[in-house]
Design an enzyme around this catalytic site. Structure first.
Site, short mmCIF file in Angstrom:
data_model
loop_
_atom_site.label_atom_id
_atom_site.label_comp_id
_atom_site.label_asym_id
_atom_site.label_seq_id
_atom_site.Cartn_x
_atom_site.Cartn_y
_atom_site.Cartn_z
CE1 TYR A 125 -4.18 -1.70 0.46
CE2 TYR A 125 -3.01 -3.01 2.08
CZ TYR A 125 -4.11 -2.80 1.27
OH TYR A 125 -5.14 -3.71 1.29
NE ARG A 127 -5.25 2.89 2.38
CZ ARG A 127 -6.23 1.96 2.37
NH1 ARG A 127 -5.93 0.68 2.60
NH2 ARG A 127 -7.47 2.30 2.12
CG ASN A 186 -14.34 -4.20 4.82
OD1 ASN A 186 -13.99 -5.33 4.48
ND2 ASN A 186 -15.05 -3.41 4.04
NE ARG A 188 -9.24 -5.35 4.28
CZ ARG A 188 -10.40 -5.98 4.28
NH1 ARG A 188 -10.85 -6.52 5.42
NH2 ARG A 188 -11.13 -6.06 3.19
CE LYS A 243 -19.11 -10.22 5.51
NZ LYS A 243 -18.32 -9.26 4.68
CB ALA A 249 -24.35 -15.21 5.34
N GLY A 282 -12.65 -8.64 -3.22
CA GLY A 282 -13.88 -7.95 -3.56
C GLY A 282 -15.14 -8.73 -3.26
CB ALA A 283 -15.82 -12.22 -2.25
CG ASP A 285 -15.85 -4.64 -1.05
OD1 ASP A 285 -15.94 -4.53 0.19
OD2 ASP A 285 -14.78 -4.47 -1.68
#
Length: 368
Positions: A125, A127, A186, A188, A243, A249, A282-283, A285
């Site tokens: 990254y 960023r 999410n 991280r 999930k 889920a 991306g799954a 999202d």
């Protein structure tokens, strides 16, 4: 295509602006560089350019299936910022409220090919100090933030900087007149400088109306094991979606159709689909986008989860961050399968295009 901005819409009787889009998504997006062949980053000679960002992924995926969406963020006044705006707008998302920062760059990242779960997977990254990391509540238009039926946020934003954490605290505070607030945890760990970040995510999730969280990240962040333990730790959201990876889920619903709080939260579980995995990027999202799409349509919880699984399957069978979701009619046909047919369904690369061409809903959908 950029949709015309009318943030705020026509005021309702109570003075609250009426929504003018279905979903507003706020968060950082970056230019992504994907290797042209497998191998270590040190050995890959060239990369293909794409875009990546949890919230813009949701906005783009929803827009591709006919929903109106708005992405709010900040990018640098640079070529990468130009590319992000063009790419996201090209999906049909309104980007008129993305701020251009002349002093800070657009974030970028590089990753190796394949599944993130692999031992040899690398992500680099770039960023730190990005335009989006400097976002504050004072920089953003309150009317634009409230201009959707749903406001979708992610825990990634909270990890970017102290100002972004302050922004997320402001947006998740329960106040009258706000849109339905959707929050994808999410988690991280690499983005959080302090262990307290996990606690921050729990507090932010408690302020949301609809929460998405993986049982693996709840275990890693909060030490919670199992969907029921996660539900017990998050009693505030009206809907909690846990999930559970390849298993499926579970939705915990705490608000009845009349808006009253339910006693014991009713649960709905739907097993995952069988897919030929290409990459997991991306799954999550895509799952959120599918669930939100079905939520906007007022579909039952079981159908919402199935749409989440179907849209996630589109991402799982595609190599990039942003896959083409199934068409609405195609997804509806598959979501209406009986339980036995659902469990037999097997999806491979290209299934969204193949299904649009006329596959029967009860047959195996595989593409070599």
């Amino acid at each position: 295509m950029t949709r015309p901005s009318n943030a705020g819409g026509t005021p309702a009787r109570d003075g609250t602006p009426a929504p003018d889009v279905d979903v507003v998504c706020l968060g950082e997006s970056m230019v992504t560089f994907l290797p042209t062949r497998p191998g270590r980053l040190a050995d890959v000679p060239s990369f293909d350019r794409a875009i990546g960002g949890a919230e813009s992924n949701v906005a783009c995926t929803l827009a591709r299936t006919g929903h109106t969406t708005r992405w709010i963020s900040a990018v640098g006044a640079d070529g990468f910022g130009d590319h992000l705006l063009t790419a996201v707008a090209g999906c049909g998302v309104d980007v008129s409220h993305v701020r251009r920062d002349p002093l800070r760059p657009t974030g970028v990242y590089f990753r190796t090919a394949g599944d993130r779960a692999g031992d040899t997977h690398e992500v680099a990254y770039y960023r730190a100090g990005s335009a989006a990391s400097a976002m504050t509540a004072a920089d953003l238009d309150p009317a634009a933030l409230r201009s959707g039926r749903i406001l979708h946020l992610s825990g990634i934003t909270a990890a970017l900087s102290a100002s972004c954490l302050g922004l997320m605290r402001e947006l998740t505070a329960r106040r009258p007149g706000r849109p339905l607030l959707s929050f994808d945890v999410n988690y991280r760990p690499g983005l959080w400088r302090e262990a307290a970040g996990a606690r921050e995510l729990l507090d932010l999730a408690r302020g949301a109306d609809l929460v998405f969280v993986g049982d693996d990240e709840a275990r890693d962040a909060w030490g919670l094991h199992g969907a029921r333990a996660i539900s017990d730790a998050l009693p505030e959201p009206a809907l909690l979606v846990v999930k559970q990876g390849r298993r499926g889920a579970t939705v915990f619903r705490r608000t009845t159709a009349t808006g009253e709080r339910a006693g014991a939260a009713p649960t709905t579980f739907v097993p995952s689909l069988n897919v030929d995995l290409v990459a997991a990027t991306g799954a999550g999202d895509a799952f959120a986008a599918g669930f939100l799409s079905a939520t906007l349509r007022g579909l039952p919880d079981r159908t919402r989860i199935r749409h989440g699984h179907l849209w996630a399957a589109a991402a799982l069978t595609h190599p990039g961050d942003l896959a083409t979701p199934p068409g609405r009619a195609h997804a509806d046909r598959l979501a209406d399968l009986d339980d036995a047919a659902w469990e037999r369904l097997h999806l491979g690369p290209g299934w969204t295009e193949a299904g649009a061409g006329g596959h029967r809903a009860d047959e195996e959908v595989r593409t070599p």
